[in-house]
Scaffold this motif. Structure first.
Motif, PDB file in Angstrom:
ATOM      1  N   GLY A  95      17.384   4.645 -18.375  1.00  0.00           N
ATOM      2  CA  GLY A  95      17.532   3.552 -19.328  1.00  0.00           C
ATOM      3  C   GLY A  95      18.536   3.881 -20.408  1.00  0.00           C
ATOM      4  N   LYS A  96      18.551   5.127 -20.854  1.00  0.00           N
ATOM      5  CA  LYS A  96      19.500   5.539 -21.888  1.00  0.00           C
ATOM      6  C   LYS A  96      20.929   5.469 -21.377  1.00  0.00           C
TER       7      LYS A  96
ATOM      8  N   LEU B 130       9.352   0.491 -24.370  1.00  0.00           N
ATOM      9  CA  LEU B 130      10.025   1.492 -23.539  1.00  0.00           C
ATOM     10  C   LEU B 130      11.361   0.965 -23.024  1.00  0.00           C
ATOM     11  N   CYS B 131      11.377  -0.277 -22.596  1.00  0.00           N
ATOM     12  CA  CYS B 131      12.622  -0.859 -22.083  1.00  0.00           C
ATOM     13  C   CYS B 131      13.654  -1.039 -23.194  1.00  0.00           C
ATOM     14  N   LYS B 132      13.187  -1.411 -24.362  1.00  0.00           N
ATOM     15  CA  LYS B 132      14.088  -1.633 -25.492  1.00  0.00           C
ATOM     16  C   LYS B 132      14.666  -0.322 -26.015  1.00  0.00           C
ATOM     17  N   SER B 133      13.821   0.700 -26.055  1.00  0.00           N
ATOM     18  CA  SER B 133      14.247   1.983 -26.608  1.00  0.00           C
ATOM     19  C   SER B 133      13.665   3.117 -25.767  1.00  0.00           C
ATOM     20  N   PRO B 134      14.299   3.432 -24.640  1.00  0.00           N
ATOM     21  CA  PRO B 134      13.766   4.453 -23.726  1.00  0.00           C
ATOM     22  C   PRO B 134      13.621   5.822 -24.402  1.00  0.00           C
ATOM     23  N   SER B 135      12.452   6.429 -24.211  1.00  0.00           N
ATOM     24  CA  SER B 135      12.210   7.766 -24.751  1.00  0.00           C
ATOM     25  C   SER B 135      11.030   8.391 -24.021  1.00  0.00           C
TER      26      SER B 135
ATOM     27  N   ASP C 199       8.498   9.748 -25.479  1.00  0.00           N
ATOM     28  CA  ASP C 199       7.296   9.274 -26.170  1.00  0.00           C
ATOM     29  C   ASP C 199       6.936   7.856 -25.732  1.00  0.00           C
ATOM     30  N   GLY C 200       7.939   7.026 -25.547  1.00  0.00           N
ATOM     31  CA  GLY C 200       7.701   5.659 -25.085  1.00  0.00           C
ATOM     32  C   GLY C 200       7.109   5.635 -23.689  1.00  0.00           C
ATOM     33  N   LEU C 201       7.609   6.514 -22.824  1.00  0.00           N
ATOM     34  CA  LEU C 201       7.065   6.614 -21.473  1.00  0.00           C
ATOM     35  C   LEU C 201       5.617   7.084 -21.528  1.00  0.00           C
ATOM     36  N   GLN C 202       5.332   8.054 -22.377  1.00  0.00           N
ATOM     37  CA  GLN C 202       3.959   8.543 -22.517  1.00  0.00           C
ATOM     38  C   GLN C 202       3.036   7.437 -23.029  1.00  0.00           C
ATOM     39  N   ASP C 203       3.511   6.656 -23.988  1.00  0.00           N
ATOM     40  CA  ASP C 203       2.719   5.544 -24.515  1.00  0.00           C
ATOM     41  C   ASP C 203       2.448   4.511 -23.420  1.00  0.00           C
TER      42      ASP C 203
END
Length: 161
Positions: A157-158, A54-59, A61-65
Motif C-alpha cells: 500500500g505504501k 489501514l487502506c488510507k494510511s498503511p502501517s 500498527d494499522g495491520l495489527q489493529d
C-alpha cells in the motif's frame, strides 16, 4: 446449539417468570439473539473502520489493529452463526458473510486470484457484486489479513502512494 442457548436463557430467567414456550422464545430473542446481533454489528463497524484506516494510511500498527478487529468480528460471528433462519437466509446473506465449508477450495482459489489483481475495477460496483460469495465475506478478509503475504500488505500500500 439451540438447546444450549435455551438452557442458558432459562437459567437467566427469574423464578417468577413462567417458562412456557412463548416466554422461552421471547427470552432467547431478548437475551441472546438481539444482544449478540448488536455485538456483531458493532464488531463489523469496528472492522470496517480499521480496514478503512489501514487502506488510507498503511502501517504495521494499522495491520495489527485490523487483525485484532477481525478476531473480535469472528468471535461475535460465532455467537450468531447458528441463526440459520429468517433474514439471515434472504439473499445469501449468511453465505456472503461466511462461505463455509468450501470443500473443494474454490473460494480460496478465487480469493488468491483476486488478492493479486492489479485491476481496481474488479473491486468496484457491479463487477464486485457479480463475484462469488466466496470472495466477499469473512474468509476472504481473513486471507487478506492473515494469509500468505499478508504481512507485506501494508508495504504494498505504501508503494502505491
Amino acid at each position: 446449539m439451540l438447546t444450549l442457548v435455551a438452557a442458558s436463557t432459562m437459567a437467566a430467567c427469574t423464578q417468577s417468570e413462567t417458562l412456557g414456550p412463548r416466554s422461552v422464545v421471547t427470552a432467547i430473542i431478548e437475551k441472546q439473539v438481539i444482544p449478540d446481533n448488536n455485538a456483531f454489528a458493532a464488531a463489523a463497524q469496528k472492522q470496517q473502520e480499521s480496514i478503512n484506516s489501514l487502506c488510507k494510511s498503511p502501517s504495521a500498527d494499522g495491520l495489527q489493529d485490523a487483525r485484532e478487529s477481525f478476531r473480535s468480528l469472528a468471535l461475535s460471528w460465532s455467537r450468531i452463526e447458528w441463526l440459520n433462519f429468517g433474514p439471515a437466509r434472504e439473499g445469501n446473506r449468511r453465505e456472503t458473510l461466511f462461505f463455509w465449508p468450501d470443500n473443494r477450495g474454490r473460494g480460496l482459489r478465487q480469493i488468491e486470484e483476486l488478492a493479486v489483481s492489479t485491476n481496481a475495477a474488479e473491486f468496484e460496483g457491479a463487477a464486485f457484486a457479480g463475484k462469488s460469495v466466496a470472495v466477499k465475506g469473512m474468509p476472504a478478509l481473513e486471507y487478506v489479513l492473515f494469509g500468505q503475504g499478508s504481512d507485506a500488505f501494508y508495504q504494498r500500500g505504501k508503494k502505491a502512494d
